[in-house]
Write a protein that holds these residues in place. Structure first.
Motif, PDB file in Angstrom:
ATOM      1  N   VAL A  85       0.668  -1.126  -0.331  1.00 37.84           N
ATOM      2  CA  VAL A  85      -0.487  -0.003   0.034  1.00 37.84           C
ATOM      3  C   VAL A  85       0.937   1.336  -0.164  1.00 37.84           C
ATOM      4  O   VAL A  85       0.327   2.120  -0.417  1.00 37.84           O
ATOM      5  CB  VAL A  85      -1.161  -0.049   1.712  1.00 37.84           C
ATOM      6  CG1 VAL A  85      -2.043  -1.412   1.426  1.00 37.84           C
ATOM      7  CG2 VAL A  85       0.057   0.204   2.394  1.00 37.84           C
ATOM      8  N   VAL A 100      -3.580   6.949   9.306  1.00 35.96           N
ATOM      9  CA  VAL A 100      -2.787   5.819   8.291  1.00 35.96           C
ATOM     10  C   VAL A 100      -2.382   6.089   7.123  1.00 35.96           C
ATOM     11  O   VAL A 100      -1.746   7.181   7.066  1.00 35.96           O
ATOM     12  CB  VAL A 100      -4.943   5.635   7.860  1.00 35.96           C
ATOM     13  CG1 VAL A 100      -5.966   5.359   8.496  1.00 35.96           C
ATOM     14  CG2 VAL A 100      -4.226   7.155   6.838  1.00 35.96           C
ATOM     15  N   VAL A 147      -7.807   6.427   3.120  1.00 39.50           N
ATOM     16  CA  VAL A 147      -7.610   5.468   3.460  1.00 39.50           C
ATOM     17  C   VAL A 147      -8.831   5.992   4.593  1.00 39.50           C
ATOM     18  O   VAL A 147      -8.723   7.051   5.159  1.00 39.50           O
ATOM     19  CB  VAL A 147      -6.543   5.041   4.702  1.00 39.50           C
ATOM     20  CG1 VAL A 147      -7.377   3.961   5.198  1.00 39.50           C
ATOM     21  CG2 VAL A 147      -6.085   4.346   3.647  1.00 39.50           C
ATOM     22  N   TYR A 197     -10.774  -0.857   7.879  1.00 41.29           N
ATOM     23  CA  TYR A 197      -9.467   0.189   7.346  1.00 41.29           C
ATOM     24  C   TYR A 197      -9.819  -0.933   5.827  1.00 41.29           C
ATOM     25  O   TYR A 197      -9.988  -1.445   5.428  1.00 41.29           O
ATOM     26  CB  TYR A 197      -8.154   0.217   7.009  1.00 41.29           C
ATOM     27  CG  TYR A 197      -7.873   1.132   8.394  1.00 41.29           C
ATOM     28  CD1 TYR A 197      -7.008   1.667   8.836  1.00 41.29           C
ATOM     29  CD2 TYR A 197      -7.139  -0.166   9.399  1.00 41.29           C
ATOM     30  CE1 TYR A 197      -6.500   1.878  10.425  1.00 41.29           C
ATOM     31  CE2 TYR A 197      -6.333  -0.114  11.026  1.00 41.29           C
ATOM     32  CZ  TYR A 197      -6.727   1.267  11.314  1.00 41.29           C
ATOM     33  OH  TYR A 197      -5.703   1.445  12.621  1.00 41.29           O
ATOM     34  N   ASP A 245      -9.580   0.883   2.356  1.00 41.57           N
ATOM     35  CA  ASP A 245      -8.432   1.464   0.668  1.00 41.57           C
ATOM     36  C   ASP A 245      -9.390   0.792  -0.581  1.00 41.57           C
ATOM     37  O   ASP A 245      -8.797  -0.046  -0.800  1.00 41.57           O
ATOM     38  CB  ASP A 245      -7.166   0.888   1.442  1.00 41.57           C
ATOM     39  CG  ASP A 245      -5.965   1.909   0.124  1.00 41.57           C
ATOM     40  OD1 ASP A 245      -6.165   2.829  -0.462  1.00 41.57           O
ATOM     41  OD2 ASP A 245      -4.313   1.482   0.261  1.00 41.57           O
ATOM     42  N   ALA A 265      -7.518  -4.316   7.157  1.00 44.07           N
ATOM     43  CA  ALA A 265      -7.967  -3.620   5.888  1.00 44.07           C
ATOM     44  C   ALA A 265      -7.860  -4.357   4.848  1.00 44.07           C
ATOM     45  O   ALA A 265      -7.908  -5.673   4.215  1.00 44.07           O
ATOM     46  CB  ALA A 265      -6.156  -2.602   5.810  1.00 44.07           C
ATOM     47  N   LEU A 323      -8.494  -3.546   0.357  1.00 46.30           N
ATOM     48  CA  LEU A 323      -7.319  -3.181  -0.574  1.00 46.30           C
ATOM     49  C   LEU A 323      -8.932  -3.517  -1.997  1.00 46.30           C
ATOM     50  O   LEU A 323      -9.871  -4.715  -1.683  1.00 46.30           O
ATOM     51  CB  LEU A 323      -6.453  -3.914  -0.536  1.00 46.30           C
ATOM     52  CG  LEU A 323      -5.606  -3.886   1.221  1.00 46.30           C
ATOM     53  CD1 LEU A 323      -4.065  -4.749   0.291  1.00 46.30           C
ATOM     54  CD2 LEU A 323      -5.244  -2.058   1.418  1.00 46.30           C
TER      55      LEU A 323
END
Length: 674
Positions: A76, A379, A384, A402, A404, A437, A439
């Protein structure tokens, strides 16, 4: 409804802003701490569960968050130096941990505890599961082999770690890129071009199209010119040619390691701990489903072929067959014509902010949770978002996640969930709160419109949130039983389960609103969308079977020199029924199959296998009891999510369903009703 919170999130903060030097130092500190703990265990003269097995498990409880964060940054961070340092940290940590699992002096006290049947019988179920799992891990890492064989196994495993990290880094770092004119991209909507990088040469403006999903998928679905689609396919499959020898080496090394451990193939080694147990069970499942899908795929191919023949005749060109680059385009055309359904029309009702709120509302209601968005969190990127998770009833904190969601250079280029901290018990009995998280690579906002999702993107969002809450809702004492330890052929079931909500008309009407007018999605459009659910499912699922059978062809073989690129091309044409033409034959199509070195080796079958379970759980409990039934959601959390990897998945499903799962709902869900 998700509320906002202008304060630091509850629980210890995770530090994502790291320099390369700080990452290297953190990895070194972890390695030192882990070696020190293993030295202590090796020195035990009166080993017990508490001072040996629990000591090692507490070490994992204490270090998993720091380890996860510094190795996560390679996926990331915007700074390539940080990404490289993160990759190096992962290689160092994994190599060190592998060596620790091969230490005979540590295994001796551990084995003494494992051999004490009376002491093990007195443990509670989770502690007993921990001891049994640790015993398997030591055996599968070569303890019990002679020293020379173990040293050779360590050499092979060390190289495999390096190969896997390099393979994944190549995919993340090396996007393909074509410059195409507006005419070459005929069929794409205006918002596709808005804000897109351009170059002008010979008086012609050309637009940059990359292999990132928001660029590639719409172009393959909508570009009318066959040559454009062919060139895009060729660009996709010519990426990362350096990965082919890496994959070839990985297959060879995996087979060698399996044989050292007494297995005939790598697949035998991998599947031993899965629900399937044996490669024969996986192959029987995939070949059986392939046969059942045959008539449906034949029908779909006939429809697509008729459309392409008509196009060629209208253009005065010869018909030369259906190719891989035709699949998305003509499947989409069939859907448009049969159901008067346009992806361009549909996505106007799925602005990402509204959809995210709607999906979060579904999870709040289904799982009995409450989400709080944190403003100004610390972050890794401004895009994010961070959320706290609380129990809806009472004031108990659960964890945080989170989001993203948009692509950028160097970022992981698919969709996934990364556990960042496992939920576990601290020595004083208090709770360490989990974090994860998500993604993704959804279309970005443009100057003309907010970020708009396709319905497929909505399903992806529901799917990935399933992984998030599987991780957050696990209630185990040991980090060892977090998401990563769930049996691989079940781990996709909770995420696939929630995909079903994305096909429920009442659910879609709750959050699908036009991004300009605010009007809810019309009932007629919802009806057409749902009616088209299984359009193309025969060919789509054959494609999934191709990936699964290719994976098994590499990992159930006894031939260390199987040609990974040639096998990819051969099997794809045989199973998907679509020719690669000149764009894929003998190319590096296997070079970007990230699952093969991303933890899914000999396990790609799990996506279809787990759908059997997710379809049954949805039809037999959630649909039957009503999607708003709070008790069903609580039962699901208690019996399926809470145990994490501490209990066999079949036992969890039997408790939730009240019986063993069966495949009837699955066949119906993909258009093969019995």
């Amino acid at each position: 409804m998700v509320v906002h919170l202008q304060r630091a999130a509850k629980g210890a903060a995770l530090a994502f802003r790291r320099t390369p030097a700080e990452i290297a130092a953190a990895a070194s500190a972890l390695i030192h701490r882990e070696r020190q703990a293993h030295d202590e265990v090796a020195a035990q003269r009166s080993p017990t569960f508490a001072n040996t097995i629990a000591r090692l498990a507490r070490l994992e409880n204490d270090t998993n968050a720091e380890s996860s964060v510094i190795t996560f940054l390679q996926n990331v961070d915007t700074d390539k130096h940080v990404r490289d340092a993160s990759s190096a940290a992962e290689q160092a940590l994994r190599t060190s941990r592998m060596a620790l699992l091969m230490r005979e002096d540590v295994y001796r006290p551990v084995k003494a505890v494992l051999d004490d049947a009376a002491a093990l019988a007195a443990l509670d179920p989770e502690d007993r599961a921990l001891a049994e799992k640790m015993a398997r891990e030591y055996r599968r890492n070569g303890l019990g082999l002679d020293a020379d064989t173990r040293k050779e196994l360590e050499r092979i495993r060390t190289r495999l770690i390096a190969v896997g990290i390099e393979f994944s880094r190549n995919i993340n770092e090396n996007d393909g890129r074509l410059l195409l004119s507006r005419a070459e991209l005929d069929g794409l909507p205006d918002d596709y071009f808005s804000g897109r990088p351009t170059e002008t040469a010979d008086g012609v403006e050309r637009f940059a199209v990359t292999t990132k999903y928001p660029d590639l998928v719409p172009a393959m679905q909508l570009a009318r010119r066959e040559d454009t689609r062919r060139r895009l396919q060729a660009m996709t499959e010519s990426r990362c040619p350096e990965n082919i020898p890496l994959l070839q080496e990985a297959v060879r090394l995996r087979l060698a390691a399996a044989r050292l451990l007494g297995y005939e193939t790598h697949a035998q080694f991998v599947l031993e701990d899965n629900m399937a147990r044996r490669p024969e069970a996986v192959l029987e499942f995939q070949h059986g489903l392939r046969e059942q899908l045959g008539p449906l795929a034949d029908k779909e191919l006939g429809e697509m072929e008729a459309l392409k023949r008509a196009d060629k005749e209208a253009a005065g060109e010869p018909y030369e067959g259906l190719f891989q680059w035709d699949a998305r385009y003509y499947a989409n055309l069939v859907k448009e014509r049969r159901h008067s359904l346009s992806e361009e029309e549909v996505k106007q009702y799925f602005p990402v902010a509204q959809v995210t709120r709607g999906v979060l509302d579904i999870y709040q209601e289904t799982l009995g949770l409450r989400f709080v968005r944190v403003d100004g969190p610390a972050v890794w990127h401004p895009d994010v978002e961070m959320y706290e998770v609380w129990e809806a009833a009472g004031d108990a904190f659960v964890g945080h996640f989170y989001l993203d969601l948009f692509p950028r250079d160097g970022k992981y280029n698919h969709a996934c969930v990364c556990p960042l901290r496992a939920g576990c018990e601290r020595p004083d009995g208090s709770r360490e709160y989990p974090a994860a998280a998500m993604l993704a690579n959804f279309p970005k906002p443009t100057p003309a419109a907010p970020a708009l999702l396709t319905h497929d993107d909505v399903i992806t969002l529901l799917h990935e949130f399933g992984h998030v809450f599987h991780h957050l809702c696990a209630r185990t004492r040991w980090a060892h039983f977090a998401l990563d330890s769930v049996q691989m052929d079940f781990v996709e079931a909770p995420s696939q389960l929630l995909e079903n909500w994305g096909w429920e008309p009442a659910v879609l009407r709750r959050f699908a609103v036009h991004h300009k007018t605010g009007e809810p999605i019309p009932e007629d459009l919802v009806a057409r969308l749902v009616a088209a659910k299984n359009e193309g499912s025969g060919l789509f699922n054959l494609r999934q079977i191709f990936f699964g059978l290719y994976d098994m062809a590499l990992h159930s073989t006894r031939d260390p020199d199987v040609d990974v690129a040639a096998r990819f091309s051969e099997l794809r044409e045989q199973i998907t029924r679509l020719s690669a033409g000149g764009a894929g034959a003998g190319s590096g199509g296997a070079a970007t199959f990230g699952h093969l070195l991303g933890g899914y080796d000999a396990q790609y079958y799990v996506y279809l296998w787990a759908k059997v379970f997710s379809a049954d759980m949805f039809a037999s409990r959630f649909k039957r009891d009503g999607l708003g039934c709070a008790q069903t959601g609580l039962d699901y959390r208690r019996e399926v999510l809470a145990p994490g990897g501490s209990r066999d998945a079949m036992a969890s499903m039997e408790r939730f369903l009240g019986r063993r799962p069966d495949h009837r709902a699955f066949l119906e869900s993909i258009g093969l009703a019995q």
